[in-house]
Design a protein around this motif. Structure first.
Motif, mmCIF file in Angstrom:
data_model
loop_
_atom_site.group_PDB
_atom_site.id
_atom_site.type_symbol
_atom_site.label_atom_id
_atom_site.label_comp_id
_atom_site.label_asym_id
_atom_site.label_seq_id
_atom_site.Cartn_x
_atom_site.Cartn_y
_atom_site.Cartn_z
ATOM 1 N N PRO A 43 30.242 82.016 143.950
ATOM 2 C CA PRO A 43 30.288 81.650 145.391
ATOM 3 C C PRO A 43 29.544 82.463 146.512
ATOM 4 C CG PRO A 43 32.414 81.755 144.204
ATOM 5 C CD PRO A 43 31.403 82.368 143.335
ATOM 6 N N PRO A 44 29.448 83.877 145.869
ATOM 7 C CA PRO A 44 28.922 84.758 147.261
ATOM 8 C C PRO A 44 27.242 84.322 147.464
ATOM 9 C CG PRO A 44 30.082 86.061 145.645
ATOM 10 C CD PRO A 44 30.052 84.656 144.912
ATOM 11 N N VAL A 45 26.479 83.892 146.232
ATOM 12 C CA VAL A 45 25.105 83.641 146.274
ATOM 13 C C VAL A 45 25.111 82.222 146.862
ATOM 14 C CG1 VAL A 45 23.214 83.020 145.021
ATOM 15 C CG2 VAL A 45 24.664 85.120 144.421
ATOM 16 N N GLN A 46 25.909 81.381 146.437
ATOM 17 C CA GLN A 46 26.154 79.880 147.160
ATOM 18 C C GLN A 46 26.255 79.888 148.496
ATOM 19 O OE1 GLN A 46 24.468 77.481 145.842
ATOM 20 N NE2 GLN A 46 23.857 78.563 144.091
ATOM 21 N N GLU A 47 27.230 81.035 148.983
ATOM 22 C CA GLU A 47 27.501 81.024 150.460
ATOM 23 C C GLU A 47 26.192 81.356 151.272
ATOM 24 O OE1 GLU A 47 30.333 80.432 152.808
ATOM 25 O OE2 GLU A 47 30.410 79.016 150.927
ATOM 26 N N MET A 48 25.501 82.282 150.541
ATOM 27 C CA MET A 48 24.413 82.820 151.105
ATOM 28 C C MET A 48 23.334 81.938 151.468
ATOM 29 S SD MET A 48 21.532 85.685 150.125
ATOM 30 C CE MET A 48 21.238 84.914 148.708
ATOM 31 N N TYR A 49 23.230 80.976 150.494
ATOM 32 C CA TYR A 49 22.383 79.847 150.509
ATOM 33 C C TYR A 49 22.667 78.971 151.269
ATOM 34 C CZ TYR A 49 19.847 81.495 146.264
ATOM 35 O OH TYR A 49 19.300 82.321 145.447
ATOM 36 N N ARG A 50 23.886 78.561 151.493
ATOM 37 C CA ARG A 50 24.267 77.565 152.218
ATOM 38 C C ARG A 50 23.928 78.031 153.699
ATOM 39 N NH1 ARG A 50 28.119 77.002 155.693
ATOM 40 N NH2 ARG A 50 29.572 78.583 155.195
ATOM 41 N N VAL A 51 24.151 79.349 154.035
ATOM 42 C CA VAL A 51 23.628 79.785 155.523
ATOM 43 C C VAL A 51 22.311 79.800 155.701
ATOM 44 C CG1 VAL A 51 23.749 81.868 156.887
ATOM 45 C CG2 VAL A 51 25.675 81.085 155.728
ATOM 46 N N MET A 52 21.416 80.035 154.849
ATOM 47 C CA MET A 52 20.057 79.951 154.842
ATOM 48 C C MET A 52 19.710 78.481 155.132
ATOM 49 S SD MET A 52 18.951 82.777 152.159
ATOM 50 C CE MET A 52 17.160 82.175 152.012
ATOM 51 N N ARG A 53 20.291 77.328 154.194
ATOM 52 C CA ARG A 53 19.829 76.174 154.272
ATOM 53 C C ARG A 53 20.107 75.497 155.707
ATOM 54 N NH1 ARG A 53 22.728 75.679 149.065
ATOM 55 N NH2 ARG A 53 21.166 76.239 147.846
ATOM 56 N N GLU A 54 21.366 75.767 156.391
ATOM 57 C CA GLU A 54 21.753 75.603 157.619
ATOM 58 C C GLU A 54 20.982 75.910 158.941
ATOM 59 O OE1 GLU A 54 25.814 76.133 157.973
ATOM 60 O OE2 GLU A 54 26.254 74.798 156.351
ATOM 61 N N ALA A 55 20.142 77.055 158.515
ATOM 62 C CA ALA A 55 19.342 77.669 159.721
ATOM 63 C C ALA A 55 17.975 76.738 160.039
ATOM 64 C CB ALA A 55 18.840 78.942 159.192
ATOM 65 N N ASP A 56 17.568 76.962 161.088
ATOM 66 C CA ASP A 56 16.582 75.933 161.685
ATOM 67 C C ASP A 56 15.192 76.694 160.941
ATOM 68 O OD1 ASP A 56 17.538 74.373 163.638
ATOM 69 O OD2 ASP A 56 18.274 76.267 164.658
ATOM 70 N N ILE A 57 15.165 78.251 160.872
ATOM 71 C CA ILE A 57 13.874 78.647 160.186
ATOM 72 C C ILE A 57 14.596 79.584 159.173
ATOM 73 C CG2 ILE A 57 12.092 80.240 160.447
ATOM 74 C CD1 ILE A 57 12.009 79.206 163.352
ATOM 75 N N GLY A 58 13.850 79.425 157.772
ATOM 76 C CA GLY A 58 14.334 80.143 157.000
ATOM 77 C C GLY A 58 13.036 81.002 156.504
ATOM 78 N N PHE A 59 12.999 82.464 156.680
ATOM 79 C CA PHE A 59 11.972 83.151 156.715
ATOM 80 C C PHE A 59 12.060 84.283 155.440
ATOM 81 C CE2 PHE A 59 9.249 86.853 157.845
ATOM 82 C CZ PHE A 59 8.093 86.434 157.828
ATOM 83 N N GLY A 60 10.812 84.383 154.703
ATOM 84 C CA GLY A 60 10.812 85.488 153.550
ATOM 85 C C GLY A 60 9.376 86.025 153.450
ATOM 86 N N ASN A 61 8.970 86.710 152.955
ATOM 87 C CA ASN A 61 7.869 87.574 152.458
ATOM 88 C C ASN A 61 7.636 87.446 151.121
ATOM 89 O OD1 ASN A 61 5.767 89.060 152.687
ATOM 90 N ND2 ASN A 61 6.560 90.862 151.544
ATOM 91 N N CYS A 62 6.444 86.428 150.882
ATOM 92 C CA CYS A 62 6.246 85.748 149.719
ATOM 93 C C CYS A 62 5.319 87.052 148.736
ATOM 94 C CB CYS A 62 5.590 84.690 149.449
ATOM 95 S SG CYS A 62 5.010 84.125 148.014
ATOM 96 N N GLU A 63 5.787 88.027 148.159
ATOM 97 C CA GLU A 63 5.292 89.243 147.827
ATOM 98 C C GLU A 63 4.515 88.832 146.247
ATOM 99 O OE1 GLU A 63 4.313 93.460 148.068
ATOM 100 O OE2 GLU A 63 5.204 92.080 149.686
ATOM 101 N N GLN A 64 3.881 87.912 146.045
ATOM 102 C CA GLN A 64 3.281 87.493 144.752
ATOM 103 C C GLN A 64 2.485 86.417 145.084
ATOM 104 O OE1 GLN A 64 7.596 85.965 143.665
ATOM 105 N NE2 GLN A 64 6.025 86.276 141.646
ATOM 106 N N VAL A 65 1.337 86.383 144.111
ATOM 107 C CA VAL A 65 0.567 85.181 144.098
ATOM 108 C C VAL A 65 1.123 83.886 143.542
ATOM 109 C CG1 VAL A 65 -1.692 84.294 142.924
ATOM 110 C CG2 VAL A 65 -1.343 86.800 143.298
ATOM 111 N N ILE A 66 0.864 82.716 144.054
ATOM 112 C CA ILE A 66 1.768 81.603 143.640
ATOM 113 C C ILE A 66 0.578 80.672 143.292
ATOM 114 C CG2 ILE A 66 2.503 79.389 144.576
ATOM 115 C CD1 ILE A 66 4.644 81.734 145.022
#
Length: 155
Positions: free
Chosen positions: A73-96
């Motif tokens: 539940p804690p992780v899924q709650e965090m993801y829910r908050v992120m999914r509901e945001a207009d902008i979800g931002f992170g630093n991609c610290e690796q080669v894709i």
């Protein structure tokens, strides 16, 4: 100012505004923090008013396996908050990329699907690893971001 001092300053400022304390940073992702009611913390977040933009942000992303489907539940709650945001931002610290040889700093392009499933739709590439394997893998990564309609900056 070192990182630990900065985090203590942020925590002190949060306490001054009556915000609840954050869990320790050294816990494994998804681990339960004793005494923290995550559902209550999430439900206590302010709701955006009409016309407001909601931004969520995370720090360095260094993943090599899917995470957005983690149980708990804690992780899924965090993801829910992120999914509901207009902008979800992170630093991609690796080669894709799927080309190259430096595997410990490389994430296969499918990890971007996981980032998106977690609620991230905007990434920073301005760090010391996105170009670790040179221009060909970096260009592949940019193409993969565009194909998934993930915005990026700093390249």
């Amino acid at each position: 100012m070192n990182r630990r001092h900065a985090l203590k300053s942020i925590a002190a400022a949060a306490g001054a505004f009556g915000l609840p304390a954050l869990p320790p940073l050294n816990r494994p992702a998804g681990a339960q923090t004793p005494g923290i009611d995550w559902a209550a913390r999430v439900s206590a977040l302010p709701r955006p008013q009409a016309g407001e933009v909601v931004i969520t942000a995370v720090g360095d992303l260094m993943l090599s396996r899917p995470e957005a489907s983690r149980p708990g539940p804690p992780v899924q709650e965090m993801y829910r908050v992120m999914r509901e945001a207009d902008i979800g931002f992170g630093n991609c610290e690796q080669v894709i990329a799927s080309v190259g040889f430096y595997a410990q700093r490389m994430a296969y392009p499918a990890i971007l699907d996981d980032f998106k499933a977690a609620g991230l739709n905007s990434l920073s590439l301005a760090n010391n690893h996105f170009m670790d394997m040179g221009p060909i893998p970096a260009m592949q990564g940019l193409g993969e971001l565009r194909a998934r309609d993930i915005q990026f900056a700093g390249c």
